[in-house]
Scaffold this active site. Structure first.
Site, PDB file in Angstrom:
ATOM      1  N   HIS A 171       0.853  -1.194   0.000  1.00 34.63           N
ATOM      2  CA  HIS A 171       0.000   0.000   0.000  1.00 34.63           C
ATOM      3  C   HIS A 171       0.890   1.246   0.000  1.00 34.63           C
ATOM      4  O   HIS A 171       1.912   1.277   0.681  1.00 34.63           O
ATOM      5  CB  HIS A 171      -0.899   0.013   1.238  1.00 34.63           C
ATOM      6  CG  HIS A 171      -1.804  -1.185   1.337  1.00 34.63           C
ATOM      7  ND1 HIS A 171      -1.392  -2.383   1.892  1.00 34.63           N
ATOM      8  CD2 HIS A 171      -3.085  -1.362   0.939  1.00 34.63           C
ATOM      9  CE1 HIS A 171      -2.398  -3.252   1.840  1.00 34.63           C
ATOM     10  NE2 HIS A 171      -3.425  -2.662   1.264  1.00 34.63           N
ATOM     11  N   HIS A 172       0.476   2.258  -0.731  1.00 37.70           N
ATOM     12  CA  HIS A 172       1.249   3.501  -0.838  1.00 37.70           C
ATOM     13  C   HIS A 172       1.485   4.126   0.540  1.00 37.70           C
ATOM     14  O   HIS A 172       0.571   4.214   1.352  1.00 37.70           O
ATOM     15  CB  HIS A 172       0.479   4.498  -1.728  1.00 37.70           C
ATOM     16  CG  HIS A 172       1.142   5.829  -1.830  1.00 37.70           C
ATOM     17  ND1 HIS A 172       0.459   7.022  -1.654  1.00 37.70           N
ATOM     18  CD2 HIS A 172       2.427   6.169  -2.097  1.00 37.70           C
ATOM     19  CE1 HIS A 172       1.302   8.024  -1.807  1.00 37.70           C
ATOM     20  NE2 HIS A 172       2.493   7.540  -2.081  1.00 37.70           N
ATOM     21  N   GLY A 173       2.723   4.580   0.776  1.00 40.77           N
ATOM     22  CA  GLY A 173       3.065   5.238   2.044  1.00 40.77           C
ATOM     23  C   GLY A 173       2.599   6.684   2.074  1.00 40.77           C
ATOM     24  O   GLY A 173       3.389   7.627   2.169  1.00 40.77           O
ATOM     25  N   ASP A 174       1.290   6.866   2.023  1.00 38.59           N
ATOM     26  CA  ASP A 174       0.713   8.206   1.824  1.00 38.59           C
ATOM     27  C   ASP A 174       0.952   9.164   2.984  1.00 38.59           C
ATOM     28  O   ASP A 174       1.329  10.323   2.788  1.00 38.59           O
ATOM     29  CB  ASP A 174      -0.787   8.113   1.501  1.00 38.59           C
ATOM     30  CG  ASP A 174      -1.592   7.351   2.547  1.00 38.59           C
ATOM     31  OD1 ASP A 174      -0.996   6.650   3.398  1.00 38.59           O
ATOM     32  OD2 ASP A 174      -2.838   7.432   2.511  1.00 38.59           O
ATOM     33  N   THR A 202      -3.656   6.452  -3.823  1.00 38.28           N
ATOM     34  CA  THR A 202      -2.693   7.509  -4.187  1.00 38.28           C
ATOM     35  C   THR A 202      -1.366   6.856  -4.584  1.00 38.28           C
ATOM     36  O   THR A 202      -1.252   5.648  -4.667  1.00 38.28           O
ATOM     37  CB  THR A 202      -2.472   8.457  -3.000  1.00 38.28           C
ATOM     38  OG1 THR A 202      -2.158   7.668  -1.844  1.00 38.28           O
ATOM     39  CG2 THR A 202      -3.706   9.283  -2.716  1.00 38.28           C
TER      40      THR A 202
END
Length: 387
Positions: A171-174, A202
């Site tokens: 998962h994106h490190g938003d 994102t």
């Protein structure tokens, strides 16, 4: 100076939403037990963490949010009041003493930072950390306080450090990216499954940073069903070029273990091969550019029985130069945990052969990922060519 310290306390298991929630810190207990069973972790390696103070939490979060978390954990926040703060949702339900449990996770990452930045150890690992979706004023994606964000700000203020943050969670490190989007002294690198199919949606290649921070945010949204070879090609090429370009003082790596084929929440086709290689390169680059300064945290990973303990053990064995474990998992460990596991445990450090059917679009997926890599690194390469 120690080679590495393992920051851990059983209190990290208090970060628990419910019996059925996918985020399950039992994976820490399983990993510690596995490392001890192969004699890779001794009691003298383990450092008991402290809790983060409110002042430290304010480096990454709003005071109103911190108060809301405290109230929620003591039964004083209604679901309606919690909603704007992302507390009490299906992803991030309220649990007792959630502030106390969450601040211990942050404190463990800060403990790791102090050990490395004060020269007490070259490397430090806090597998309880890596909660990369937490925002300044909102919980998100199982993450209440964002330990990496707080830790990076802490290292900037206390040690004047230039920090490279590497995130290989599926998962994106938003939360971490947006905290440093304007900051030229923090470089965030995230390799994740494309947001077309996966939370948080994102992490596009075009998210490059803003203002003075433009060019210090790198995203590699790889295609669903990506396999080892393509994943590692992106990771290794990107990391070598970005580290040489950014020249950090310290590396903080987030080691989510959810890019594995068995992970129930993602659609990537990684195997244990990637979990051997990910820490190996971070380790090499830390010695090449940062006098060995490397802090690693955990992250996602929702197959807590078959994947996470093996994958996370490899971060520690790499840090301590013990060599990647090969062959069989100790029978004592398998016997102990098979009773509880709802799935058959894998008896070897490697995955079984033919774990999944051949991916029909393999060539197309690899080509797409190559295009993502080239596009994301284009600005570095043009700058270097113009010199």
């Amino acid at each position: 100076m120690k080679k590495a310290v393992f920051v851990y306390s059983p209190e990290q298991l208090d970060y628990k939403f419910s019996e059925t929630h996918p985020f399950n810190q039992k994976r820490l207990e399983l990993t510690v037990d596995l490392l001890k069973s192969i004699h890779a972790l001794d009691d003298e390696d383990i450092i008991t963490p402290r809790a983060a103070t409110d002042e430290e939490l304010l480096l990454g979060h709003d005071s109103r949010y911190i108060e809301a978390v405290k109230m929620a954990g003591h039964g004083h926040l209604t679901a309606k009041l919690g909603e704007p703060f992302g507390i009490g949702t299906e992803d991030t339900p309220i649990f007792q003493n959630m502030h106390e449990a969450s601040s211990k996770i942050v404190g463990a990452t800060l403990t790791a930072c102090d050990f490395v930045m004060q020269g007490k150890s070259q490397h430090a690992l806090n597998l309880g950390g890596g909660l990369h979706h937490g925002f300044k004023g909102r919980a998100s994606g199982f993450c209440i306080y964002n330990d990496s964000t707080v830790a990076i700000k802490y290292m900037q203020q206390k040690y004047n450090a230039r920090v490279l943050y590497i995130d290989t969670d599926a998962h994106h490190g938003d939360g971490v990216q947006w905290s440093f989007y304007d900051d030229p002294n923090v470089c965030t690198v995230s390799i994740h499954e494309t947001g077309r199919y996966l939370f948080p949606g994102t992490g596009a290649v075009t998210e490059r940073g803003n203002g003075p921070g433009y060019g210090t945010s790198f995203n590699f949204p790889i295609d669903a069903f990506t396999e080892d070879e393509s994943f590692l090609d992106v990771y290794q090429t990107a990391l070598k070029e970005i580290t040489a370009y950014f020249k950090p003082d310290v590396i903080l790596s987030q080691n989510g273990a959810d890019a594995h084929y068995f992970d129930p929440l993602t659609h990537l086709c990684g195997t244990m091969n990637i979990y051997r290689e990910i820490p190996k390169l971070a380790h090499e680059l830390a010695h090449e550019f940062c006098d060995g300064k490397w802090i690693a945290v955990g992250g996602g990973g929702y197959d807590i029985w078959r994947v996470v303990p093996r994958a996370w053990s490899m971060v520690w064995t790499e840090m301590t130069d013990k060599g990647t474990p090969i062959g069989s998992i100790p029978q004592t460990w398998l016997d102990q945990w098979q009773k509880e596991s709802p799935v058959s445990l894998i008896p070897t450090w490697d995955d079984p052969e033919n774990m999944y059917d051949p991916i029909p679009r393999k060539a197309e997926i690899s080509e797409k990922n190559q295009q993502v890599l080239d596009k994301a690194l284009y600005q570095i390469r043009t700058k270097q060519n113009s010199h």
